[in-house]
Design a protein around this motif. Structure first.
Motif, PDB file in Angstrom:
ATOM      1  N   ILE A 280       7.555  -4.306   4.591  1.00  8.24           N
ATOM      2  CA  ILE A 280       6.320  -3.406   4.191  1.00  8.24           C
ATOM      3  C   ILE A 280       6.722  -2.233   3.293  1.00  8.24           C
ATOM      4  O   ILE A 280       5.980  -2.171   2.558  1.00  8.24           O
ATOM      5  N   TRP A 281       7.106  -0.629   4.330  1.00  7.91           N
ATOM      6  CA  TRP A 281       7.153  -0.102   3.122  1.00  7.91           C
ATOM      7  C   TRP A 281       7.963   0.364   3.908  1.00  7.91           C
ATOM      8  O   TRP A 281       8.681   0.705   4.504  1.00  7.91           O
ATOM      9  N   THR A 282       8.837   1.264   2.801  1.00  7.01           N
ATOM     10  CA  THR A 282       9.830   2.292   3.441  1.00  7.01           C
ATOM     11  C   THR A 282       9.453   3.874   3.110  1.00  7.01           C
ATOM     12  O   THR A 282       8.794   3.926   1.964  1.00  7.01           O
TER      13      THR A 282
ATOM     14  N   SER B 248      -3.762   7.723   6.106  1.00  8.92           N
ATOM     15  CA  SER B 248      -3.374   6.921   5.094  1.00  8.92           C
ATOM     16  C   SER B 248      -2.333   7.607   4.329  1.00  8.92           C
ATOM     17  O   SER B 248      -1.485   6.514   3.986  1.00  8.92           O
ATOM     18  N   LYS B 249      -1.832   8.473   4.256  1.00  8.61           N
ATOM     19  CA  LYS B 249      -0.904   9.165   2.792  1.00  8.61           C
ATOM     20  C   LYS B 249       0.421   9.139   4.083  1.00  8.61           C
ATOM     21  O   LYS B 249       1.070   9.609   3.232  1.00  8.61           O
ATOM     22  N   TYR B 250      -0.032   8.333   5.721  1.00  8.26           N
ATOM     23  CA  TYR B 250       0.978   8.917   6.512  1.00  8.26           C
ATOM     24  C   TYR B 250       1.318   7.607   6.901  1.00  8.26           C
ATOM     25  O   TYR B 250       1.277   7.384   8.299  1.00  8.26           O
ATOM     26  N   PRO B 251       1.917   6.828   6.192  1.00  5.63           N
ATOM     27  CA  PRO B 251       2.841   5.263   7.046  1.00  5.63           C
ATOM     28  C   PRO B 251       3.540   5.326   8.262  1.00  5.63           C
ATOM     29  O   PRO B 251       3.130   4.625   8.949  1.00  5.63           O
ATOM     30  N   ALA B 252       4.191   6.581   8.353  1.00  7.27           N
ATOM     31  CA  ALA B 252       4.682   7.253   9.637  1.00  7.27           C
ATOM     32  C   ALA B 252       4.577   7.897  10.432  1.00  7.27           C
ATOM     33  O   ALA B 252       5.113   8.128  11.594  1.00  7.27           O
TER      34      ALA B 252
ATOM     35  N   ALA C 143       1.085  -1.112   0.384  1.00  9.99           N
ATOM     36  CA  ALA C 143       0.188   0.240  -0.081  1.00  9.99           C
ATOM     37  C   ALA C 143       0.926   0.836  -0.173  1.00  9.99           C
ATOM     38  O   ALA C 143       0.279   1.905  -0.512  1.00  9.99           O
ATOM     39  N   HIS C 144       1.831   1.024   0.514  1.00 11.77           N
ATOM     40  CA  HIS C 144       3.171   2.930   0.355  1.00 11.77           C
ATOM     41  C   HIS C 144       4.722   2.324  -0.157  1.00 11.77           C
ATOM     42  O   HIS C 144       5.323   2.630   0.020  1.00 11.77           O
TER      43      HIS C 144
END
Lengths: 292, 162, 799, 149
Positions: C176-178, C344-348, C166-167
């Motif tokens: 998962i994501w960076t 949603s736009k801010y995974p961290a 997703a990210h």
């Protein structure tokens, strides 16, 4: 969490209680304060088939001095000790202990004798009983017997109580005016098991030398231990910081703790030393002997 | 098993299993002011008063053990619409936020004040250390207990004008 | 029977800034709160869950036959049964999916494997104990740094071949994501050119919000009407309803989510948990209400954890202490599913507030998230989406820099603060700070605690071999998510709604899409309305938590209620006032232009005697509305904030250290907060006390640790340590007020500032006490043993 | 949590007798304390139900036990997997069998256990010493019973 089902017995006399214990043997557990047992049952780690609730037994809630001993019946709660002005003024060690067992609400239910019978490796009362040279009175099918605490405490969670027997009383020697004690415990927060703790009792001779010392440490081995070498070092000596240092060092030597979230073995061993040292200093201070 | 006990002054006959915890029996009897917050006898939100002067964690006592005893819960503290001084003081001093620990805290404080009617701040913190609160940081709870102690020591009727 | 309505004092019109006592107390102090477990429905069944003892294992077999034999047990379900309903996996808030009940394998210890439904809670528990599960243990990943090793065991076999999530792209099955922000090249260049550089690794350990009321749910499917009523401990009832509708395919109008009184949330009660789904499925299948209330173990081991950020920071500065650039790399341990509760736009989350209160010209931050064999979560635990980690990182690092520069940490901060004239301040990582006066707040705090005297005392003590330390934290938060252009959760924009209905007799009911859990909305929302409309605060009732009645909103977490719903409330009230003004003009027989709002009354301009109250206007709205005007006095307002708000504060902590045991005693703690306009100072102070206590807990006690086998080592309150009244320090609080320029009443939100700001102050104080022994950093929680190690290795010992 | 143990048991029996004993699952099972039932699957595998009393912790554990005698290496391996009380135990043990003379044999054993679940997390504080005692009892029983053969 819900305990597993069990059969509940509520004897109204000691005889009745003993007969239940005789009948059910290892399947039965005595329920006194229940403050260790009930949580273990809620986790279903303990699933006794029968609980023998002794809370309705008559005449087990007494605290009395008799034949040079303070006798606490099996239903004396920690708060009975904690709130007693007589105990606070004269029994410094057990007064100290009564204020730091578990938490203040748990102490309203928890019993001194129950804690000794449970013999948890971190038990507070066990260390105190060792330092104070307490005795346990036990009733069983064969009648009554009295055991010195060192024989009573056998191993972690094990005592010399046999099948069908029940502890009915703990006895602490009445301290004289030249006797004091202290309990030093570190815990991560109220209600935690001790990271380490030390119970200390000292009796002075009129000349200021130490006549007798009792030292028990807990939470630093498979069960509460007597630091015999420390007692030997202190006996007959004039209390000095050097002497206390030497005695405290013995606690570190015999401590054999498991590492856990409370600390490494190394840390706990050192705490056994520090707390014995602090206990001795505090007990002596209570006898107006300042060592520093 | 059938048990008979007194809750907040009125006699109750309850049907329970031996393993029924006192807290469940109380709550199942409709008195839901007493809460449950843990399984390890740690949090104290289930604290009730046993026989007037003893605080117990009702999750660490079986209902059958309460046979013949008298239990007081938060619902038994106010007299009609007159709040108990502790209840009033918790409100006045903002001694609660989410309210979940409040009943147990008030019952613990109630017993504390019976044994020590005029506690210092340190003694209050010590005496309430079997009860957890996640919201207040305890400071206003301490103030509330101090206020209640004062209210309880004032002779009746002398409250307003001194 | 006597009616127990406490005789709490009447308050009258009480607007902003008044420390009125809380309206909601009335029910709580008499034991009449209505928490989830207090709700009992006729014919209700109880649910208990079966959990995995393993952290990673294949499920070979689940045998439910013994459980089904237990009297009272009605059904047992496993992933297979859920699969038939299309509910064996559910989407997470973070764009991942998670198992409801273990599907083929378990990925963390205590993961839910089966659900048992029974007539009594005893039978349910017995049933759960009787379910036999056969496992084949698999190698466990506990250390996030080992998660992406080439030979690491693959955790999520369901997505092991997906090269993108997703990210963005994934570089390993456990990756998962960076996520990155800022300019890497420019930052590295600036760092290279800096005269002084510090590097520090620090861990913000895994923690858990642990509200005293555990999570719970009652699913109540009425098969006759097709309506599903869900009672749930949720901080975000509307979002939950939408998610439930999407997941169960039940039309949203046929779902009613009721969030009753909540016994503390702190972020724990935002996500959707498997237990909720199982209770709802159970009710749909069995046609009876099903109640599930977590045990404490379930709460601590399976529901949303927080933090678990492993951070590396590098800061550049000039020799005289002016910061130039900052670079951050963070490894985030997300557990087995990415179930973080972030926009949603801010995974961290809002971690990029990590430049804090300081004027960094260049900055770059990268966060990488990985899967491990731990429970999912990553909730905003009493903080606004990873702001706690960011704030701790920068505030701890400023002390490391001060140490490197041999500079007083207060002086270093004063030298680098963003100045009042710089607002609105664009930060190097992309935020626009709304307002602040950092220097003023710090000076108030230093003055209050007597900083210079304390430094003198410290020097004297150090000379005598005694250990005391002073720690400072001057944090800036970012809260109030958020403006709809950037902020959504699952596509739902993060605005919030307020509805006001003024009744003919001058009382009102006010509803909001938020859901308080102790924050005092029933009082503060009423104060805002009382302020804006001149109504008696006691005559305003506030309702939240019922999706059938409350306007849509995203809920209460991340300190967003006041910035969002608080704004909505004020603007709804103003809209009502606009209409009321027309009615007032009609009553006063003047034109609307001749009416003004003075002293909470409508008055004919320049004629003080000629006025009408809102009560009179309300009556007229229903009895005598002006011709042509729609009768009634009600409105709903959805407030989409133009920006976030940026509360800040200055905290100073003094500690003493026991040389024998390593125990740290917090002697004093002064907290000066600036949350803009204060609605109710009593409530703000209470929030600060509570937040400081949780910050204290994180600094010294709370940690969710695991052993090498993935055993959860803090599964109950004897191992997960919450401070009692005895350990908790006495707090000294105060405030400065720098209103938010864009918020309708200038308020910024405060519930989380103290949790965000305080951990660094505690740790800085401890490190300060030991700095002369060569200590630069100690990771939380600061245990006695960690301090003891420093002392003994420096040869310090004492009884 | 991971637990490690080792110990030695001097058996008053010849190595041959010891080997015979070890290759009989029924006999090996009889050394488990408080054995409630045992189901022999084949000459290497069995399922045993055992009552475990560790202080306040009392419950029934079901174990899959695999015996792997390796006479060539003078060694026997034991793998135990099972659980109870919502907890899981994985244990591997090995014993070197060293004939001292015709009458005595030394069992030089060591074991590694992994415990997961509440028994470890709630009972972990007291588990180590108790588990050690339990394992020692098993080998002591073996020594005893081998000598009796």
């Amino acid at each position: 969490m819900i305990p597993a089902a069990f059969e509940y017995k509520r004897p109204m006399s000691l005889e009745e209680a003993l007969s239940h214990l005789a009948q059910y043997g290892a399947d039965a557990r005595v329920l006194a304060g229940g403050q260790s047992l009930i949580p273990a049952m809620r986790y279903r780690l303990a699933q006794p088939a029968v609980l023998v609730d002794i809370n309705k037994l008559p005449n087990l809630g007494y605290m009395k001095e008799e034949n040079g001993m303070l006798c606490l019946g099996a239903l004396v709660r920690d708060t009975d000790v904690e709130f007693s002005p007589e105990i606070r003024s004269r029994y410094h060690l057990i007064s100290d202990v009564s204020m730091v067992v578990a938490d203040p609400i748990v102490r309203f239910r928890a019993t001194v004798v129950g804690s000794l019978c449970h013999n948890d490796p971190s038990g507070d009362w066990a260390a105190a009983a060792i330092a104070a040279r307490a005795q346990m009175a036990i009733q069983g099918p064969g009648g009554a017997r009295v055991e010195p605490i060192d024989r009573f405490l056998v191993d972690s969670f094990a005592t010399s109580i046999g099948e069908g027997e029940m502890a009915v009383e703990v006895r602490f020697p009445v301290p004289n005016a030249l006797t004091s004690g202290a309990y030093e415990k570190i815990e991560r927060k109220v209600g935690d098991y001790a990271t380490a703790a030390a119970a200390v009792q000292v009796e002075l001779n009129p000349d200021g030398t130490i006549k007798e010392a009792g030292i028990g440490i807990t939470a630093v081995a498979h069960m509460a231990l007597r630091v015999e070498e420390a007692e030997k070092i202190l006996r007959g000596q004039k209390p000095t910081l050097e002497l206390i240092r030497a005695a405290a060092e013995e606690a570190r030597k015999i401590a054999n703790p498991n590492p856990d979230a409370r600390g490494s073995a190394e840390y706990k061993k050192d705490m056994a030393r520090v707390l014995v040292g602090r206990g001795l200093i505090k007990a002596l201070k209570r006898l107006n002997v300042v060592v520093a | 098993m059938e048990i008979t006990l007194k809750i907040n002054g009125s006699e109750k006959k309850l049907s329970v299993e031996p393993r029924t915890l006192l807290v469940h029996a109380i709550r199942d009897a409709g008195l839901t002011g007493t809460h449950i917050g843990c399984d390890s006898s740690s949090c104290g939100v289930c604290t009730v008063v046993l026989d007037g002067k003893t605080a117990v964690k009702s999750c660490t006592m079986f209902a059958v053990q309460a046979e013949g005893h008298e239990i007081t819960t938060i619902e038994g503290m106010a007299q009609g619409d007159k709040l108990h001084p502790l209840q009033q003081a918790f409100h006045d001093q903002h001694g609660l936020q989410c309210g979940y620990c409040t009943p147990g805290m008030i019952m613990a404080a109630h017993v504390l004040l019976q044994h020590n009617p005029n506690p210092t701040e340190e003694e209050i913190r010590f005496g309430l250390s079997g009860n957890l609160c996640r919201c207040t940081g305890y400071q206003n709870i301490v103030k509330a207990v101090q206020q209640a102690a004062q209210m309880l020591q004032q002779p009746a009727g002398a409250a307003a004008d001194d | 029977m006597a009616v127990q309505t406490p005789n709490l004092e009447p308050k009258g019109i009480q607007g902003l800034g008044k420390a009125i006592k809380r309206k909601e107390d009335a029910r709580f102090i008499v034991g009449k709160g209505n928490y989830l477990d207090d709700i009992n429905l006729p014919g209700m069944l109880y649910m208990a869950l079966v959990h995995s003892p393993y952290a990673h294992a294949k499920i070979l077999n689940i045998d439910t036959s013994e459980a089904l034999k237990i009297p009272g047990v009605k059904a047992v379900i496993t992933a297979k049964d859920l699969a038939a309903a299309g509910l064996s996996w559910i989407p997470t808030l973070a764009g991942d999916k998670q198992m409801v009940l273990a599907d083929g394998k378990v990925l963390y210890q205590h993961q839910e494997v089966a659900a048992v439904y029974a007539e009594t809670r005893q039978a349910a528990a017995d049933g759960a104990a009787a379910v036999q599960v056969e496992y084949e243990p698999l190698p466990v990943v506990v250390d996030p740094y080992k998660a992406t090793a080439p030979d690491a065991p693959v955790l999520r076999e369901d997505i092991k071949d997906q090269m993108s999530g997703a990210h963005g792209p994934r570089r390993h099955p456990n990756h998962i994501w960076t996520w990155e922000v800022g300019s890497k090249d420019e930052t590295e260049k600036a760092l290279a050119q800096s005269e002084v550089r510090i590097k520090q690794h620090m861990v913000y350990p895994r923690s858990h919000p642990a509200p005293l009321e555990p999570c719970g749910c009652i699913g109540d499917m009425n098969k006759a009407t097709g309506r599903l009523t869900v009672y749930m401990t949720t901080q975000a009832p509307h979002a939950i309803r939408t998610v439930l509708s999407l997941v169960t395919k039940i039309p949203e109008n046929n779902i009613r989510v009721i969030s009753p009184d909540i016994g503390g949330g702190f972020g724990n009660k935002v996500p959707v948990y498997p237990g909720y789904v199982c209770a709802i499925v159970g009710s749909i299948v069995l046609g009876a209400p099903v109640k599930w209330v977590e045990t404490r173990t379930e709460n601590l081991t399976t529901t949303g954890f927080a933090r678990d950020f492993h951070m590396d920071i590098e800061i550049g500065a000039t020799k005289d202490g002016k910061v130039t650039a900052m670079k951050v790399y963070t490894l985030a341990d997300h557990g087995a599913f990415d179930a973080a509760a972030d926009p949603s736009k801010y995974p961290a989350g809002l971690f990029s507030i990590c430049t804090g209160s300081y004027d960094f010209q260049k900055a770059y931050a990268q966060v990488e998230a990985v899967y491990t064999n731990k429970a999912p979560g990553g909730v905003a635990y009493r903080c606004s989406f990873r702001v706690t980690e960011a704030s701790y990182l920068i505030e701890r690092s400023m002390d490391v820099l001060a140490h490197e520069l041999k500079m007083d940490p207060a002086e270093l901060r004063l030298k680098n603060f963003i100045q009042p004239h710089q607002f609105p301040y664009p930060s190097a990582l992309g935020w626009t700070y709304d307002s602040g006066d950092y220097e003023k707040t710090l000076k108030v705090a230093l003055e209050r605690i007597g900083y210079h005297e304390l430094r003198k005392e410290q020097a004297e003590k150090r000379a005598r071999g005694e250990l005391m330390g002073i720690g400072i934290s001057t944090f800036t938060e970012i809260v109030g998510a958020g403006p709809s252009k950037d902020f959504d959760i699952l596509g739902i924009k993060m605005f919030d709604g307020a509805e006001i209905r003024v009744h003919p007799t001058g009382s009102a009911i006010v509803r909001a899409g938020t859901r308080h859990q102790g924050q005092g909305h029933e009082t503060t929302w009423a104060q805002i309305v009382s302020e804006e409309l001149g109504l008696d605060v006691d005559k305003i009732i506030v309702e939240e938590g019922d999706t059938d009645t409350a306007p849509y909103g995203l809920g209460t977490y991340a300190s967003r209620s006041t910035p969002t719903a608080g704004g909505a409330m004020a603007l709804a009230a103003r809209r009502i006032r606009e209409k009321a003004k027309k009615i007032a003009a009609h009553l006063l027989e003047v034109s609307e232009n001749d009416v003004e709002w003075v002293d909470k009354k409508f008055q004919v301009k320049g004629v003080p005697g000629k006025s009408v109250t809102m009560n009179e206007v309300a009556f007229a709205a229903y009895t005598n509305p002006p011709p042509g005007l729609e009768p009634g006095l009600e409105t709903t307002y959805y407030y989409d904030p133009p920006n976030l708000t940026f509360p800040h504060g200055a905290y100073v902590c003094v500690v003493d250290i026991d040389k024998g045991t390593g125990e740290v005693k917090v002697r004093r703690f002064v907290a000066i907060d600036d949350c803009g306009t204060i609605i109710n100072p009593m409530i703000v102070e209470g929030q600060v006390h509570g937040g400081l206590t949780e910050g204290f807990a994180m600094a010294f006690m709370q940690e969710i640790a695991f052993d090498e086998q993935g055993n959860h080592l803090a599964s109950n309150f004897t191992d997960y340590l919450l401070p009692t009244a005895l350990e908790t320090p006495k707090w000294e609080t105060g405030h400065t007020v720098t209103p938010s320029p864009h918020h309708p009443i200038g308020a910024k939100g405060v519930g989380e500032s103290p949790t965000v700001g305080s951990p660094a102050a505690f740790v800085n104080a401890v490190v300060d006490a030991l700095a002369h022994l060569g200590v630069r950093h100690i990771d939380m929680p600061i245990t006695r043993e960690k301090v003891w190690r420093v002392l003994r290795s420096a040869g310090i010992d004492a009884f | 949590m991971k637990l490690e143990y080792k110990g030695q048991e001097n058996v008053q029996a010849s190595p041959e007798k010891v080997w015979k004993f070890i290759q009989d699952p029924q006999k090996v099972a009889s050394c488990l304390p408080d054995l409630k039932s045992v189901e022999i699957k084949d000459d290497k595998n069995m399922v045993a139900t055992v009552g475990v009393a560790v202080g306040p912790v009392r419950g029934t554990f079901k174990f899959n036990i695999e015996l792997d005698p390796r006479p060539d290496e003078n060694k026997v391996m034991v793998r135990i997997r099972g659980g109870g009380l919502g907890s899981a135990v994985d244990l591997t043990a090995s014993a070197d069998i060293k004939g001292q003379d015709n009458q005595t044999t030394l069992l030089d054993w060591q074991g590694q256990a992994t415990v997961s679940g509440p028994a470890a997390t709630v009972g972990g504080r007291v588990l180590d010493a108790q588990a050690k005692r339990l394992i020692e009892t098993v080998f002591a029983n073996m020594g005893q019973k081998m000598s009796e053969v």
